[in-house]
Design an enzyme around this catalytic site. Structure first.
Site, short mmCIF file in Angstrom:
data_model
loop_
_atom_site.label_atom_id
_atom_site.label_comp_id
_atom_site.label_asym_id
_atom_site.label_seq_id
_atom_site.Cartn_x
_atom_site.Cartn_y
_atom_site.Cartn_z
N LYS A 1 0.83 -1.20 0.00
CA LYS A 1 0.00 0.00 0.00
C LYS A 1 0.86 1.25 0.00
O LYS A 1 0.60 2.22 -0.72
CB LYS A 1 -0.91 0.01 1.23
N ASN A 2 1.91 1.27 0.82
CA ASN A 2 2.74 2.46 0.96
C ASN A 2 3.60 2.73 -0.27
O ASN A 2 4.20 3.80 -0.38
CB ASN A 2 3.63 2.34 2.19
N CYS B 1 -5.35 10.13 9.90
CA CYS B 1 -4.51 9.34 10.79
C CYS B 1 -4.57 9.92 12.19
O CYS B 1 -4.58 11.13 12.36
CB CYS B 1 -3.07 9.31 10.29
N ARG C 1 1.92 14.86 12.36
CA ARG C 1 2.85 14.63 11.24
C ARG C 1 2.71 15.80 10.28
O ARG C 1 2.06 15.71 9.25
CB ARG C 1 2.51 13.29 10.55
N ASP D 1 5.55 0.71 11.80
CA ASP D 1 4.30 0.09 11.35
C ASP D 1 4.17 -1.37 11.80
O ASP D 1 3.13 -1.99 11.57
CB ASP D 1 4.19 0.15 9.83
N ILE E 1 9.22 7.10 16.53
CA ILE E 1 8.72 7.76 15.32
C ILE E 1 7.47 8.59 15.60
O ILE E 1 7.41 9.78 15.29
CB ILE E 1 8.42 6.73 14.21
N ARG F 1 -8.03 -0.52 5.46
CA ARG F 1 -7.22 0.53 4.83
C ARG F 1 -5.88 -0.03 4.35
O ARG F 1 -5.30 0.51 3.41
CB ARG F 1 -6.97 1.68 5.81
#
Length: 430
Positions: free
Chosen positions: A26-27, A127, A132, A317, A339, A409
């Site tokens: 997905k990313n 999100c 971010r 993740d 992160i 998602r």
């Protein structure tokens, strides 16, 4: 059909056996889709996962005038194909109603600016795992000669005479800002140097696609990328790389449930930092000609520590999924999140299942318990939702995971993949 109120029910205790196909990332797919805006010729993307976020991006591109033709895959995990034709852009504004659903929507700003000389994009949403900001994206645009204005929740960027090559140095590593910078630099006049660039495989995948479209790029996979701009890019065909987060998630699933599973269509290099962690936990991992074989016998996992870091470090993740594994491990583990500041939101739900987790600032201290207990739990974000599914695999009794639209998602038909490997798991429609 996936709907917002679907739930997933898991009866824990079943060992996993067989194979699980790994979908396209997905990313990687989302920035690749945005890259179609850089050319007036069609971009054909294969191995695209069928996910809610991919559908959001396609809807945004259609709003901008892109003709997006979807051809679904016929086999679980093989992905579908998107043919994206941005021959005529009818719009350069990305409205709040679209962008608010998914943060990655902001990736259209760079390509629109580079090709059309103007973009008006809503500040993103989508999100809940911490602040971010997009300031690094904007600094990259300014470094290439763009004028940036913030007005009423929108970013308005313009470069009437086109972007100019320049030096972009990020103070901290940012995947999205690196991707936007890479796409802008491809059409900027002259040479652009991107320093302290993110090194994630998805960025290299984007660069490979841009090179196939005619871009001149060197340094992919390193912290300094050099781009010599070209006047125009042409069409190309590209296959999305395997999803490393899905790869790591299913590897952790085998580690938590026990058994032996081959993860097909993936590569060990994508999860390099995860492999030694899994081995220290007591999981065997071997490369095969089709992917990775993951094996763990019935012995209880061993507690180990982990700290999230940009690639090639341990991915943020996968932090929630790793915590689910450590919740059943023998001993005490320390998990540090470097992160995102709000990425322990899954902890209260794991506590409902009998986990022993204590938060100390950016660290979670996890004292493993012999057995988790099934319970009704609620997903708070994408990765947290998968951690609750994994916890359910190891729990006594029944676990019901609510709000699985978060899961949809980023994970393609997770319950079906796990069910085929022997898990007692099913989706319940509202």
């Amino acid at each position: 059909m996936r709907v917002a109120m679907d739930r997933i029910r898991i009866r824990g205790g079943a060992r996993l056996c067989g194979e699980i196909p790994i979908s396209g990332a997905k990313n990687a797919a989302l920035p690749l889709m945005a890259a179609c805006l850089l050319s007036s010729e069609p971009l054909t993307l294969a191995n695209v996962p069928q996910l809610a976020d991919v559908e959001f991006m396609a809807a945004l591109l259609r709003h901008l005038g892109v003709r997006a033709e979807w051809q679904p895959g016929t086999v679980l995990g093989e992905g579908g194909t998107y043919i994206l034709n941005a021959a005529e852009l009818s719009e350069t504004t990305a409205d709040y109603d679209i962008v608010r659903k998914m943060r990655a929507s902001f990736l259209v700003s760079g390509p629109l600016l580079a090709r059309a000389g103007y973009a008006k994009v809503s500040l993103p949403g989508g999100c809940a795992i911490g602040a971010r900001p997009v300031d690094l994206h904007l600094k990259a645009m300014e470094a290439l000669g763009a004028e940036v204005v913030l007005e009423e929740g929108y970013v308005v960027v313009s470069a009437a005479e086109g972007l100019k090559g320049g030096h972009i140095e990020f103070p901290v590593v940012s995947v999205g800002a690196t991707e936007n910078a890479l796409m802008m630099a491809a059409l900027a006049q002259g040479r652009t140097v991107i320093a302290n660039a993110a090194r994630e495989p998805e960025i290299a995948d984007l660069g490979i696609c841009l090179i196939a479209m005619g871009a001149k790029i060197s340094g992919l996979g390193t912290s300094q990328i050099v781009v010599d701009g070209v006047p125009a890019l042409h069409g190309a065909q590209h296959s999305v790389l395997p999803d490393r987060i899905e790869t790591g998630t299913y590897a952790f699933a085998v580690a938590i449930a026990g058994g032996e599973v081959e993860l097909t269509g993936t590569r060990g290099e994508l999860i390099g930092a995860v492999i030694p962690l899994l081995e220290r936990v007591g999981t065997e991992i071997a490369e095969t000609n089709r992917g990775l074989k993951i094996h763990r016998n019935g012995v209880r996992p061993i507690a180990v520590d982990a700290t999230t870091a940009p690639f090639p470090g341990f991915p943020t993740d996968l932090q929630a999924q790793f915590m689910a594994l450590m919740a059943t491990a023998q001993g005490v583990s320390h998990i540090r999140e470097t992160i995102f500041e709000n990425r322990f939101m899954h902890v209260p739900e794991l506590l409902r299942m009998g986990a022993d987790v204590r938060i100390e600032g950016d660290r979670a201290v996890v004292s493993g318990v012999e057995r988790l207990k099934g319970a009704p739990v609620m997903a708070t974000d994408l990765r947290a939702s998968s951690s609750l599914v994994l916890a359910g695999l190891a729990a006594e009794g029944e676990t019901m995971v609510h709000r699985v639209y978060h899961l949809d998602r980023g994970f393609e038909r997770m319950e079906e993949k796990l069910s085929r490997a022997g898990a007692e798991i099913e989706r319940l429609s509202a």
